[in-house]
Design an enzyme around this catalytic site. Sequence first.
Site, PDB file in Angstrom:
ATOM      1  N   CYS A 150       0.822  -1.218   0.000  1.00  0.00           N
ATOM      2  CA  CYS A 150       0.000   0.000   0.000  1.00  0.00           C
ATOM      3  C   CYS A 150       0.854   1.265   0.000  1.00  0.00           C
ATOM      4  O   CYS A 150       0.413   2.318  -0.472  1.00  0.00           O
ATOM      5  CB  CYS A 150      -0.906   0.026   1.231  1.00  0.00           C
ATOM      6  SG  CYS A 150      -1.881  -1.461   1.491  1.00  0.00           S
ATOM      7  N   CYS A 203      -2.249   2.957   3.243  1.00  0.00           N
ATOM      8  CA  CYS A 203      -2.883   1.857   3.970  1.00  0.00           C
ATOM      9  C   CYS A 203      -4.016   2.356   4.869  1.00  0.00           C
ATOM     10  O   CYS A 203      -4.164   3.548   5.113  1.00  0.00           O
ATOM     11  CB  CYS A 203      -1.828   1.101   4.778  1.00  0.00           C
ATOM     12  SG  CYS A 203      -2.289  -0.603   5.172  1.00  0.00           S
ATOM     13  N   ASP A 204      -4.784   1.399   5.402  1.00  0.00           N
ATOM     14  CA  ASP A 204      -6.072   1.713   6.025  1.00  0.00           C
ATOM     15  C   ASP A 204      -6.025   2.801   7.093  1.00  0.00           C
ATOM     16  O   ASP A 204      -6.834   3.725   7.087  1.00  0.00           O
ATOM     17  CB  ASP A 204      -6.660   0.446   6.663  1.00  0.00           C
ATOM     18  CG  ASP A 204      -7.054  -0.600   5.649  1.00  0.00           C
ATOM     19  OD1 ASP A 204      -6.779  -0.400   4.459  1.00  0.00           O
ATOM     20  OD2 ASP A 204      -7.625  -1.627   6.062  1.00  0.00           O
ATOM     21  N   CYS A 256      -5.410  -2.330  -1.087  1.00  0.00           N
ATOM     22  CA  CYS A 256      -6.256  -3.464  -1.468  1.00  0.00           C
ATOM     23  C   CYS A 256      -7.344  -3.039  -2.446  1.00  0.00           C
ATOM     24  O   CYS A 256      -7.943  -1.972  -2.318  1.00  0.00           O
ATOM     25  CB  CYS A 256      -6.863  -4.095  -0.227  1.00  0.00           C
ATOM     26  SG  CYS A 256      -5.627  -4.814   0.876  1.00  0.00           S
ATOM     27  N   GLU A 304      -9.063  -6.374  13.704  1.00  0.00           N
ATOM     28  CA  GLU A 304      -9.970  -6.784  12.636  1.00  0.00           C
ATOM     29  C   GLU A 304     -10.004  -8.302  12.563  1.00  0.00           C
ATOM     30  O   GLU A 304      -9.047  -8.976  12.944  1.00  0.00           O
ATOM     31  CB  GLU A 304      -9.521  -6.211  11.294  1.00  0.00           C
ATOM     32  CG  GLU A 304      -9.660  -4.698  11.222  1.00  0.00           C
ATOM     33  CD  GLU A 304      -9.214  -4.137   9.884  1.00  0.00           C
ATOM     34  OE1 GLU A 304      -8.766  -4.915   9.019  1.00  0.00           O
ATOM     35  OE2 GLU A 304      -9.321  -2.912   9.699  1.00  0.00           O
ATOM     36  N   SER A 327     -12.421  -6.228   8.861  1.00  0.00           N
ATOM     37  CA  SER A 327     -11.795  -5.637   7.682  1.00  0.00           C
ATOM     38  C   SER A 327     -12.869  -5.168   6.717  1.00  0.00           C
ATOM     39  O   SER A 327     -13.992  -5.690   6.696  1.00  0.00           O
ATOM     40  CB  SER A 327     -10.914  -6.683   6.998  1.00  0.00           C
ATOM     41  OG  SER A 327     -10.584  -6.296   5.695  1.00  0.00           O
TER      42      SER A 327
END
Length: 583
Positions: free
Chosen positions: A78, A151-152, A223, A473, A499
């Site tokens: 990512c 990334c997240d 992702c 998650e 997630s």
Amino acid sequence: MTTTTTGATTTGATQTAAETPARDAATVARMKHRSNDVTQGPERAPARAMLLAMGLTPEDLEKPFVAIANLASDVTPCNVHLSRFAQAAKEGIRQADGTPFEFGTITVSDGISMGTEGMKASLVSREVIADSIEVVTFGERMDGLITVAGCDKNMPGCLMAIARLNVPAIFIYGGSILPGQYRGEDVNIQDVFEAVGAYAKGSMSREELTALECVACPGEGSCAGLFTANTMSTAIEVLGLSLPGDASIPAVDPRKIEESRQAGRTLLRLLEEDVRPRDLLTRRAFENAITVVLALGGSTNAVLHLMAIAREAEVDLTLDDFDRISRSTPYISDMRPGGRYVMADLDRYGGVALVVQRLLRAGLLHGDTMSVNGKTLAENAAAMPVIDDQPVIYSAESPRSPTGGLAILRGNLAPDGAVIKVAGHQEKVYQGPARVFDQEEPAFQAIQQGEINPGDVVIIRYEGPKGGPGMREMLAVTGALIGQGLGDSVALITDGRFSGASHGPMVGHVAPEAAVGGPIGLLREGDIVTLDIPNRRLDAQLTEEELADRRAAWQPLPAKYTTGVLAKYAKLVSSAAEGAVTR
């Protein structure tokens, strides 16, 4: 669908160095609203000496200072490529007569740490990212800020810092990964997690699993599906903190470089006009972001993150706002994990603008909210080329479901609320015996060993913000259930998180959490639990008297971490119902 890297989205007109208007001394002095602290006057000679030591010129010191928080890292695909976007942003800043300063901060890869103890650090990293960006930007007296992230937890962390600092700022998304190819089909990381369950069941061989893992992630980028990263990039574009098109352009697409240069040039215009993040982060902007997330069936994590960002922006946002908007927002997306397509597919047809145009026509968005490019949400959507005849986004008049992809539940198991991704499950009721597990590992083991049956309600507790700590998650668990064919017959309820790649009857963010004595911590094996999605209820067949008796006998689990960042986080973090922010 085979995805290409050319799309319909653009980032609008660009401003070249030659077009940058000359600024008078008073304007430049106003733009240097913080950096003047370290560049002006004889008493700041030591500071100037340090700056000159880095190769800057005296002329550079007379220009506005712009921080670039670059979250590039070798720990995840990512983020591995972000430095080229940071460099392009620096070029744009220089073109517009600013002086850029790049610094780095951390990331934790959810996909790599998923299912391990390391996943407890993921949500913690959101706070560390926000704090670290604040510390550098504040301490070094930067006038403006650009964040480059992938990334997240990078993305909400960046937005929390932007809202907290309230200096002119822009967010640049690193872009999503392209799908891989396996046996002629598009695949991504979601397929690999679900394949683990299929392998455990015996319906996939080890050789097939290995072949899939080798092709699912073909390169750099976040992702591919509408998981947490792409959900948040979409929300940030709708909030107006990134340039139009930013959310959907794939990581490898050359358009990202020019967009990053344009972000640098735009930042200087924001400084000149003194446009601050909180000018854009209004309540109406948050309502727009929530509406788009719900219409797309985005990640449940968006609830936590948008509440956390709103808190930093001093906007009152609660779980009830998500539930209210969900009831009137149609679910119009056919994107993974609940559908067929990925973010790069959406980009081919117009990106976020396609979604916004359809919701605007239905009267579901505030079209007058502003963006960093000086235009309204409606103006930006109208200016973007879109392709209406496409399979990814439905019309608001003929949706996949009349209500949004997320719902807020309450009941005697979740008095303060819980969150479920309901895309495809809006009208279902699940009832069954509780299978109770304290933390994730024994639940995953039970699933892999075939000990969970259709009709069971799996309870995973002590995974909340304090109890985990860090609110892990559960993609390894949900993926295993899906892979074993139990995804629609087993409900999963946790005070942890899911997630963005999870789907099915999965309830997370149950509050109060078990670690503080919440009702989920009082359940026993075999208690009957009802998940009533149409009525937004989550209840155990226990009377108030029975719950009170169990509460009187309840003892918390001992703290697993007594030193270090996880212990510090556990002491400071608030409820998931408040965004799991630290105080």
